[in-house]
Motif scaffolding. Structure first.
Motif, mmCIF file in Angstrom:
data_model
loop_
_atom_site.group_PDB
_atom_site.id
_atom_site.type_symbol
_atom_site.label_atom_id
_atom_site.label_comp_id
_atom_site.label_asym_id
_atom_site.label_seq_id
_atom_site.Cartn_x
_atom_site.Cartn_y
_atom_site.Cartn_z
ATOM 1 N N ALA A 53 0.859 -1.194 0.000
ATOM 2 C CA ALA A 53 0.000 0.000 0.000
ATOM 3 C C ALA A 53 0.890 1.237 0.000
ATOM 4 O O ALA A 53 1.375 1.671 1.052
ATOM 5 C CB ALA A 53 -0.919 -0.011 1.222
ATOM 6 N N THR A 54 1.125 1.808 -1.178
ATOM 7 C CA THR A 54 2.074 2.914 -1.312
ATOM 8 C C THR A 54 1.694 4.108 -0.446
ATOM 9 O O THR A 54 2.554 4.730 0.191
ATOM 10 C CB THR A 54 2.163 3.343 -2.784
ATOM 11 N N TRP A 55 0.419 4.434 -0.400
ATOM 12 C CA TRP A 55 -0.015 5.622 0.345
ATOM 13 C C TRP A 55 0.193 5.456 1.851
ATOM 14 O O TRP A 55 0.367 6.425 2.570
ATOM 15 C CB TRP A 55 -1.484 5.890 0.059
ATOM 16 N N LEU A 56 0.199 4.192 2.330
ATOM 17 C CA LEU A 56 0.345 3.938 3.756
ATOM 18 C C LEU A 56 1.783 3.612 4.141
ATOM 19 O O LEU A 56 2.231 3.955 5.242
ATOM 20 C CB LEU A 56 -0.582 2.784 4.161
ATOM 21 N N TRP A 57 2.522 2.972 3.234
ATOM 22 C CA TRP A 57 3.872 2.495 3.513
ATOM 23 C C TRP A 57 4.804 3.614 3.956
ATOM 24 O O TRP A 57 5.656 3.433 4.823
ATOM 25 C CB TRP A 57 4.421 1.792 2.270
ATOM 26 N N GLY A 58 4.640 4.792 3.390
ATOM 27 C CA GLY A 58 5.513 5.912 3.725
ATOM 28 C C GLY A 58 5.353 6.413 5.147
ATOM 29 O O GLY A 58 6.238 7.110 5.653
ATOM 30 N N GLY A 101 8.322 1.555 6.211
ATOM 31 C CA GLY A 101 8.512 2.459 5.092
ATOM 32 C C GLY A 101 9.512 3.566 5.393
ATOM 33 O O GLY A 101 10.258 4.004 4.511
ATOM 34 N N ILE A 102 9.536 4.016 6.645
ATOM 35 C CA ILE A 102 10.520 5.035 7.043
ATOM 36 C C ILE A 102 11.930 4.473 6.897
ATOM 37 O O ILE A 102 12.836 5.130 6.375
ATOM 38 C CB ILE A 102 10.271 5.495 8.493
ATOM 39 N N GLU A 133 11.362 1.940 -1.431
ATOM 40 C CA GLU A 133 11.079 3.302 -0.985
ATOM 41 C C GLU A 133 9.606 3.626 -1.231
ATOM 42 O O GLU A 133 8.999 3.137 -2.184
ATOM 43 C CB GLU A 133 11.957 4.295 -1.738
ATOM 44 N N SER A 134 9.051 4.456 -0.368
ATOM 45 C CA SER A 134 7.615 4.727 -0.454
ATOM 46 C C SER A 134 7.250 5.654 -1.605
ATOM 47 O O SER A 134 6.157 5.564 -2.156
ATOM 48 C CB SER A 134 7.128 5.349 0.863
ATOM 49 N N VAL A 190 5.350 13.626 0.992
ATOM 50 C CA VAL A 190 5.487 14.276 2.302
ATOM 51 C C VAL A 190 6.940 14.173 2.750
ATOM 52 O O VAL A 190 7.546 13.102 2.654
ATOM 53 C CB VAL A 190 4.562 13.606 3.338
ATOM 54 N N PRO A 191 7.553 15.247 3.242
ATOM 55 C CA PRO A 191 8.962 15.195 3.665
ATOM 56 C C PRO A 191 9.205 14.094 4.701
ATOM 57 O O PRO A 191 8.368 13.835 5.573
ATOM 58 C CB PRO A 191 9.206 16.590 4.255
#
Length: 324
Positions: A256-261, A266-267, A288-289, A293-294
């Motif tokens: 889930a790309t939107w959640l992984w970051g 994901g961090i 990498e996500s 978002v920074p």
């Protein structure tokens, strides 16, 4: 916790056969993946570029006409356009992967190559096993009571063992990076011409230091968590089970790309620049996500949650190991 306490624990951890074996296997794995990456992608990028040149100079079109005279030029033109599009995508992908492999041919890049393995799934599994052996054997061999009689604060022993394990891991990381650098400089550069993909020296140094620093941070946190979980479980098997379950939990969500970051896994992937590849161990973790978002903004909840989790584990381990 004193420097003498850490030194005593470091001697015990660093001299164990299991420690030497696991870090030796990890080092061999780093060199092996560097070898296969350079060998495979140097040949692949050359094949892709040769294929694109054949299309651009018309050789593929002429071959199509010779093999399919009845279908005519229109068919070969359509086929050539589709072939050009596929070949251009192949060239772009192979060049990206070749650039990753080329980083192992410089000293900073080799250190970063090893750092990615140590901060990913295989490296953290090694830490789980060593942490469980370091703390878990104190309970399995019934020597934990002696430690607590000498100092009833279990958190002191957890910090000492975790620090010793982290220092051992840092030394092994430097050795693995040196081994990859020797291979890359002595054999890699001569046999696998990837010089065109080398980063400028300054950029290469910054990238390598970023990965090295990230690996030190990740392994420091994981050493502390794994040792504390072994103390909480009061045994090797329990420590491995709890740490392993947490490790698997961190890897969930990469699809889930939107959640992984925003997840801890994901961090770590963003900090360590994990890219999926055919021969890279970090593909087991997650890429990498790609989040817009920074990273510092996304990392803040993870840092707070990690600090709270470590505090809770240490507090629970302290309650469960009181000397009465």
């Amino acid at each position: 916790m004193t420097i003498w306490h850490v030194r005593a624990e470091w001697r015990k951890i660093a001299s164990r056969p299991l420690t030497l074996l696991l870090f030796a296997v990890l080092t061999v794995g780093c060199v092996t993946t560097a070898f296969y990456a350079q060998d495979y992608w140097s040949h692949t990028v050359n094949a892709a570029q040769n294929g694109l040149r054949n299309i651009e100079n018309g050789e593929s079109y002429r071959s199509c006409l010779e093999l399919n005279p009845k279908l005519g030029p229109e068919y070969c033109t359509r086929t050539g356009e589709a072939e050009r599009q596929g070949t251009e995508e192949w060239v772009a992908d192979s060049r990206e992967k070749a650039a990753e492999a080329a980083r192992a041919q410089t000293v900073p890049g080799a250190l970063g190559w090893a750092a990615q393995a140590f901060a990913s799934f295989p490296g953290l599994v090694v830490l789980v096993l060593l942490a469980a052996q370091s703390m878990g054997t104190e309970y399995d061999n019934r020597t934990a009571g002696n430690l607590l009689l000498a100092d009833p604060r279990i958190r002191t022993h957890i910090l000492a063992k975790a620090t010793a394990l982290w220092l051992t891991t840092a030394a092994a990381l430097c050795c693995a990076g040196a081994a990859v650098a020797v291979f890359g400089l002595v054999k890699g550069r001569a046999d696998y011409p990837l010089h065109a993909f080398h980063l400028p020296p300054g950029e290469d140094l910054l990238h390598g230091l970023r990965l090295w620093g990230g690996a030190l941070a990740v392994t420091a946190v994981w050493s502390l968590v794994a040792v504390a979980l072994a103390a909480l479980a009061r045994g090797q098997a329990g420590g491995i089970a709890r740490s392993g379950a947490l490790l698997v939990l961190l890897m969930l969500g990469s699809g889930a790309t939107w959640l992984w970051g925003w997840l801890p896994g994901g961090i770590v992937a963003d900090v360590m620049a994990f890219h999926p590849g055919d021969v890279l161990w970090n593909v087991w973790w997650g890429p990498e996500s790609g989040s817009a978002v920074p990273l510092p903004v996304r990392a803040l909840p993870t840092v707070l949650a990690t600090a709270l989790g470590i505090w809770w584990i240490m507090h629970a381990a302290g309650r469960g190991n009181e000397v009465t």
